[in-house]
Design a protein around this motif. Structure first.
Motif, PDB file in Angstrom:
ATOM      1  N   CYS A 100      -0.267   7.235   4.247  1.00 17.92           N
ATOM      2  CA  CYS A 100      -1.494   6.987   3.485  1.00 17.92           C
ATOM      3  C   CYS A 100      -2.502   6.181   4.287  1.00 17.92           C
ATOM      4  CB  CYS A 100      -1.174   6.289   2.169  1.00 17.92           C
ATOM      5  SG  CYS A 100      -0.669   4.554   2.321  1.00 17.92           S
ATOM      6  N   TYR A 101      -2.022   5.369   5.229  1.00 13.57           N
ATOM      7  CA  TYR A 101      -2.949   4.538   6.009  1.00 13.57           C
ATOM      8  C   TYR A 101      -3.811   5.375   6.957  1.00 13.57           C
ATOM      9  CZ  TYR A 101       0.242   4.841  10.050  1.00 13.57           C
ATOM     10  OH  TYR A 101       1.029   5.275  11.090  1.00 13.57           O
ATOM     11  N   ILE A 102      -3.372   6.571   7.262  1.00 19.43           N
ATOM     12  CA  ILE A 102      -4.166   7.494   8.065  1.00 19.43           C
ATOM     13  C   ILE A 102      -4.982   8.415   7.162  1.00 19.43           C
ATOM     14  CG2 ILE A 102      -4.055   9.436   9.677  1.00 19.43           C
ATOM     15  CD1 ILE A 102      -3.612   6.736  10.978  1.00 19.43           C
ATOM     16  N   GLU A 103      -4.371   8.838   6.065  1.00 16.10           N
ATOM     17  CA  GLU A 103      -5.033   9.791   5.168  1.00 16.10           C
ATOM     18  C   GLU A 103      -6.232   9.177   4.450  1.00 16.10           C
ATOM     19  OE1 GLU A 103      -1.795  12.647   3.353  1.00 16.10           O
ATOM     20  OE2 GLU A 103      -0.874  10.713   3.783  1.00 16.10           O
ATOM     21  N   GLU A 104      -6.194   7.870   4.230  1.00 17.77           N
ATOM     22  CA  GLU A 104      -7.359   7.154   3.666  1.00 17.77           C
ATOM     23  C   GLU A 104      -7.695   5.984   4.580  1.00 17.77           C
ATOM     24  OE1 GLU A 104      -8.699   6.580  -0.489  1.00 17.77           O
ATOM     25  OE2 GLU A 104      -6.571   6.825  -0.917  1.00 17.77           O
ATOM     26  N   CYS A 143       0.854  -1.191   0.000  1.00 19.30           N
ATOM     27  CA  CYS A 143       0.000   0.000   0.000  1.00 19.30           C
ATOM     28  C   CYS A 143       0.887   1.236   0.000  1.00 19.30           C
ATOM     29  CB  CYS A 143      -0.913  -0.001   1.223  1.00 19.30           C
ATOM     30  SG  CYS A 143      -2.020  -1.425   1.330  1.00 19.30           S
ATOM     31  N   TRP A 144       0.583   2.182  -0.893  1.00 18.40           N
ATOM     32  CA  TRP A 144       1.499   3.312  -1.053  1.00 18.40           C
ATOM     33  C   TRP A 144       0.763   4.611  -1.348  1.00 18.40           C
ATOM     34  CZ3 TRP A 144       6.131   0.840  -0.370  1.00 18.40           C
ATOM     35  CH2 TRP A 144       7.263   1.661  -0.298  1.00 18.40           C
ATOM     36  N   ILE A 203      -9.452  -2.642   3.170  1.00 20.96           N
ATOM     37  CA  ILE A 203      -8.603  -3.469   2.309  1.00 20.96           C
ATOM     38  C   ILE A 203      -7.764  -4.434   3.131  1.00 20.96           C
ATOM     39  CG2 ILE A 203      -6.587  -3.373   0.779  1.00 20.96           C
ATOM     40  CD1 ILE A 203      -7.835  -0.820  -0.436  1.00 20.96           C
ATOM     41  N   VAL A 204      -7.191  -3.946   4.229  1.00 19.53           N
ATOM     42  CA  VAL A 204      -6.376  -4.811   5.082  1.00 19.53           C
ATOM     43  C   VAL A 204      -7.238  -5.909   5.706  1.00 19.53           C
ATOM     44  CG1 VAL A 204      -4.975  -4.906   7.188  1.00 19.53           C
ATOM     45  CG2 VAL A 204      -4.611  -3.072   5.537  1.00 19.53           C
ATOM     46  N   LYS A 205      -8.450  -5.580   6.110  1.00 18.02           N
ATOM     47  CA  LYS A 205      -9.361  -6.579   6.672  1.00 18.02           C
ATOM     48  C   LYS A 205      -9.622  -7.696   5.652  1.00 18.02           C
ATOM     49  CE  LYS A 205     -13.059  -5.285   8.884  1.00 18.02           C
ATOM     50  NZ  LYS A 205     -14.273  -4.540   9.320  1.00 18.02           N
ATOM     51  N   LYS A 206      -9.877  -7.303   4.419  1.00 18.12           N
ATOM     52  CA  LYS A 206     -10.139  -8.296   3.376  1.00 18.12           C
ATOM     53  C   LYS A 206      -8.911  -9.160   3.117  1.00 18.12           C
ATOM     54  CE  LYS A 206     -12.021  -8.714  -1.306  1.00 18.12           C
ATOM     55  NZ  LYS A 206     -12.563  -7.983  -2.479  1.00 18.12           N
TER      56      LYS A 206
END
Length: 225
Positions: free
Chosen positions: A197-201, A163-164, A208-211
């Motif tokens: 990005c993990y905070i910004e979105e 993720c980026w 996505i991480v859950k899936k």
């Protein structure tokens, strides 16, 4: 299992973890960060061993490692050298690959070395992050930033999600592509924003991480995120 970035701690991934209540989530402070004492100067290998020890103490045989920046160095080392402990790996704006350097960088390095030879004051050299560290953490910082993980990444066999942030300036987007080329079973997803990005979105990232975790952990009796 969440592996925070340099300067972070438990709070770094807490908003994401709260959005994944159906999983066994483990958050902690690396030594020298948050409420965890420094101890002595540490290496990447030391940090990886700390994680494995914590897994043993909490009864986690296998985990999906969700890392950010520095945490991805640790996750890569574990996934490559202890594949039996890694169900999957989520690289988020990851550090650990040797960056492409410009002439300005090398000029600063050579100037620093020249000043040291002359016995001049070099306390003002280095990044802002480096200058504010304690002597112990300065040694740790040098150990970590000079330890690249290309060889480890080439040996990672677990499913890997990369993720980026499209606007990341600390670990530029070309690094995401390099991670993808090095790690066989990997995919890249781009997010709005920069190095965090993990905070910004956060809502999209968490979903996505859950899936991803659900997919790689299916059928496993015991594990952690």
């Amino acid at each position: 299992m969440f592996l925070h970035g340099w300067g972070g701690g438990v709070v770094s991934f807490l908003p994401v973890a709260k959005g994944m209540p159906e999983f066994n989530r483990l958050l902690f402070d690396f030594k020298g960060f948050g409420r965890s004492p420094e101890g002595g100067a540490r290496t990447l290998e030391d940090y990886a061993k700390d994680v494995l020890k914590l897994m043993d103490e909490t009864g986690i045989d296998k985990a999906v490692f969700v890392g950010h920046s520095f945490g991805c160095r640790v996750g890569a080392y574990i996934a490559a050298n202890y594949p039996e402990r890694a169900l999957g790996f989520v690289i988020t704006d990851g550090a650990g690959l040797k960056p492409v350097r410009g002439l300005k960088y090398y000029f600063k390095v050579y100037l620093h070395k020249f000043k040291r030879r002359l016995g001049l004051d070099v306390s003002g050299d280095g990044s802002d992050d480096y200058r504010t560290l304690s002597p112990v953490m300065k040694k740790t910082f040098v150990n970590v930033v000079n330890r690249y993980t290309e060889k480890e990444c080439a040996r990672i066999n677990c499913p890997t999600l990369i993720c980026w942030g499209k606007e990341d300036r600390e670990t530029p987007l070309y690094m995401a592509r390099r991670f993808s080329r090095l790690i066989k079973d990997s995919a890249v997803l781009l997010f709005d924003g920069g190095h965090f990005c993990y905070i910004e979105e956060i809502e999209r990232y968490t979903a996505i991480v859950k899936k991803f975790v659900s997919g790689v952990a299916y059928g496993v009796d015991r594990g952690g995120v």
